[in-house]
Design a protein around this motif. Structure first.
Motif, PDB file in Angstrom:
ATOM      1  N   LYS A  55      44.161  42.269  27.082  1.00 15.14           N
ATOM      2  CA  LYS A  55      43.886  43.373  26.149  1.00 15.14           C
ATOM      3  C   LYS A  55      42.433  43.349  25.707  1.00 15.14           C
ATOM      4  O   LYS A  55      41.785  44.388  25.582  1.00 15.14           O
ATOM      5  CB  LYS A  55      44.805  43.263  24.925  1.00 15.14           C
ATOM      6  CG  LYS A  55      46.190  43.832  25.149  1.00 15.14           C
ATOM      7  CD  LYS A  55      46.970  43.858  23.836  1.00 15.14           C
ATOM      8  CE  LYS A  55      48.307  44.552  24.021  1.00 15.14           C
ATOM      9  NZ  LYS A  55      49.085  44.562  22.773  1.00 15.14           N
TER      10      LYS A  55
ATOM     11  N   HIS B 288      45.971  55.915  27.171  1.00 16.70           N
ATOM     12  CA  HIS B 288      45.903  54.488  26.862  1.00 16.70           C
ATOM     13  C   HIS B 288      44.440  54.151  26.596  1.00 16.70           C
ATOM     14  O   HIS B 288      43.657  55.033  26.270  1.00 16.70           O
ATOM     15  CB  HIS B 288      46.498  53.680  28.013  1.00 16.70           C
ATOM     16  CG  HIS B 288      47.893  54.096  28.365  1.00 16.70           C
ATOM     17  ND1 HIS B 288      48.962  53.860  27.530  1.00 16.70           N
ATOM     18  CD2 HIS B 288      48.380  54.781  29.425  1.00 16.70           C
ATOM     19  CE1 HIS B 288      50.058  54.372  28.057  1.00 16.70           C
ATOM     20  NE2 HIS B 288      49.733  54.934  29.209  1.00 16.70           N
ATOM     21  N   GLN B 289      44.062  52.889  26.785  1.00 14.58           N
ATOM     22  CA  GLN B 289      42.693  52.518  26.437  1.00 14.58           C
ATOM     23  C   GLN B 289      41.666  53.110  27.397  1.00 14.58           C
ATOM     24  O   GLN B 289      40.596  53.532  26.990  1.00 14.58           O
ATOM     25  CB  GLN B 289      42.562  50.993  26.399  1.00 14.58           C
ATOM     26  CG  GLN B 289      43.166  50.372  25.140  1.00 14.58           C
ATOM     27  CD  GLN B 289      42.952  48.877  25.101  1.00 14.58           C
ATOM     28  OE1 GLN B 289      43.634  48.136  25.763  1.00 14.58           O
ATOM     29  NE2 GLN B 289      42.002  48.440  24.326  1.00 14.58           N
TER      30      GLN B 289
ATOM     31  N   GLU C  85      52.559  60.702  21.008  1.00 16.12           N
ATOM     32  CA  GLU C  85      52.535  59.726  22.094  1.00 16.12           C
ATOM     33  C   GLU C  85      52.193  60.445  23.397  1.00 16.12           C
ATOM     34  O   GLU C  85      53.060  61.043  24.046  1.00 16.12           O
ATOM     35  CB  GLU C  85      53.902  59.032  22.211  1.00 16.12           C
ATOM     36  CG  GLU C  85      53.896  57.889  23.201  1.00 16.12           C
ATOM     37  CD  GLU C  85      55.219  57.134  23.223  1.00 16.12           C
ATOM     38  OE1 GLU C  85      55.428  56.389  24.160  1.00 16.12           O
ATOM     39  OE2 GLU C  85      56.033  57.328  22.287  1.00 16.12           O
TER      40      GLU C  85
END
Length: 337
Positions: A99, A133-134, A323
């Motif tokens: 992460k 996401h990231q 989401e």
């Protein structure tokens, strides 16, 4: 450290005896402190159980066999638990490292692929790009030409995560290397297609739409490599039309040619460019229809373009319970004068 452990073991036995005799709070507080020392010295759960068994045996040698067997049973259970717990801790640490690395990569991606929304007289521009996401598998970029033109790239990698981000970096720096006089949309896509075909894994595809707006002629030239076609809004009629495009996805064939189209943009008209993260939004288990997207855009048509894209994003973010399932990129150009 061995001396510390021996001291803690002795304290544990004393505290255990005192608690069995009195059941007082002081003993419980004492064992809490000893437990903290065990954690600090990485003492495993099964070692604590074994310590407990030894302490009981020393304190009560007359302890029944059945009780001793039960404690041995507990020890075996804790050994299995301890092994599983160690594995879990290792996976957690590994996950944290990954992460952390992804977070650094995402930060680098933002820096490498960052683009500034340009100020073009008579043109209102709004853009929003939010990764699910990231790492962002979508890409958009603005280039101001010396002749006053505006180049606009919008792309989507079929495949996400770090590989997608690396692909986008390659696309960005390839475009930066092209001379300005070759910034025609069909030429851009043709050159990029060769770069992708030579350098990107065959399992990864990139769709892109490249457009060039000419403010002096109020025309949009564009070409597409299998990208979402986008929409044109006719302000006089109040209608949306899907932008005509066709072209092969980047990286499929090295000799692919791309057709270039031209669109006249009248005052008040809008050009809407997007990625499939917009067109494939869901309401529960249902994919929303294009008409629903256009209705939402139209409901905000009186706002500045940047507020429009922000409101549209918020609408679909709420619709999907905050989401995102895919990266979301929406770009709106509106001719003001």
């Amino acid at each position: 450290m061995d001396d510390v452990i021996k001291l803690d073991a002795a304290n544990y036995k004393d505290l255990l005896k005192h608690y069995i005799d009195t059941q007082d709070e002081q003993s419980l507080y004492g064992v809490e402190q000893v437990s903290k020392s065990f954690i600090k010295n990485h003492i495993l759960p099964e070692e604590i159980v074994n310590l407990h068994i030894q302490a009981l045996a020393e304190l009560y040698p007359e302890m029944s066999e059945k009780f001793q067997h039960s404690m041995n049973f507990l020890l075996e259970a804790m050994i299995s638990y301890g092994l599983a717990h160690q594995e879990f801790q290792m996976l957690r640490e590994k996950q944290f490292e990954i992460k952390s690395e992804i977070s650094v990569a995402a930060s680098m991606q933002n820096t490498l692929l960052g683009t500034t929304k340009p100020e073009i007289e008579g043109l209102d521009i709004g853009v929003i790009s939010v990764p699910a996401h990231q790492m962002n598998g979508d890409y958009h970029h603005f280039v101001k030409g010396k002749n006053g033109s505006l180049g606009i790239a919008i792309a989507d990698v079929i495949g996400k995560g770090i590989p997608a981000a690396l692909c986008m970096s390659m696309i960005k720096y390839s475009m930066d290397s092209y001379p300005e006089d070759s910034m025609e949309p069909k030429s851009i896509l043709k050159n990029l297609n060769r770069v992708v075909e030579r350098n990107v894994d065959a399992s990864m595809f990139i769709t892109m739409l490249y457009a060039q707006y000419l403010p002096c002629e109020h025309k949009l030239h564009y070409a597409s490599a299998g990208h979402e076609p986008g929409f044109y809004y006719d302000s006089e009629k109040g209608t949306f039309t899907e932008i005509e495009t066709k072209g092969l996805v980047l990286g499929v064939s090295s000799d692919a040619e791309y057709e270039q189209y031209e669109l006249k943009v009248n005052k008040g008209d809008m050009v809407i460019l997007l990625t499939d993260g917009v067109t494939e939004c869901r309401d529960g288990d249902r994919f929303i229809e294009s008409e629903e997207i256009l209705e939402v855009i139209k409901s905000y048509e009186d706002l500045p373009a940047q507020e429009m894209v922000n409101k549209v994003y918020k609408h679909f973010e709420r619709l999907q319970d905050f989401e995102l399932r895919d990266d979301f990129t929406l770009l709106i150009l509106r001719r003001e004068v």
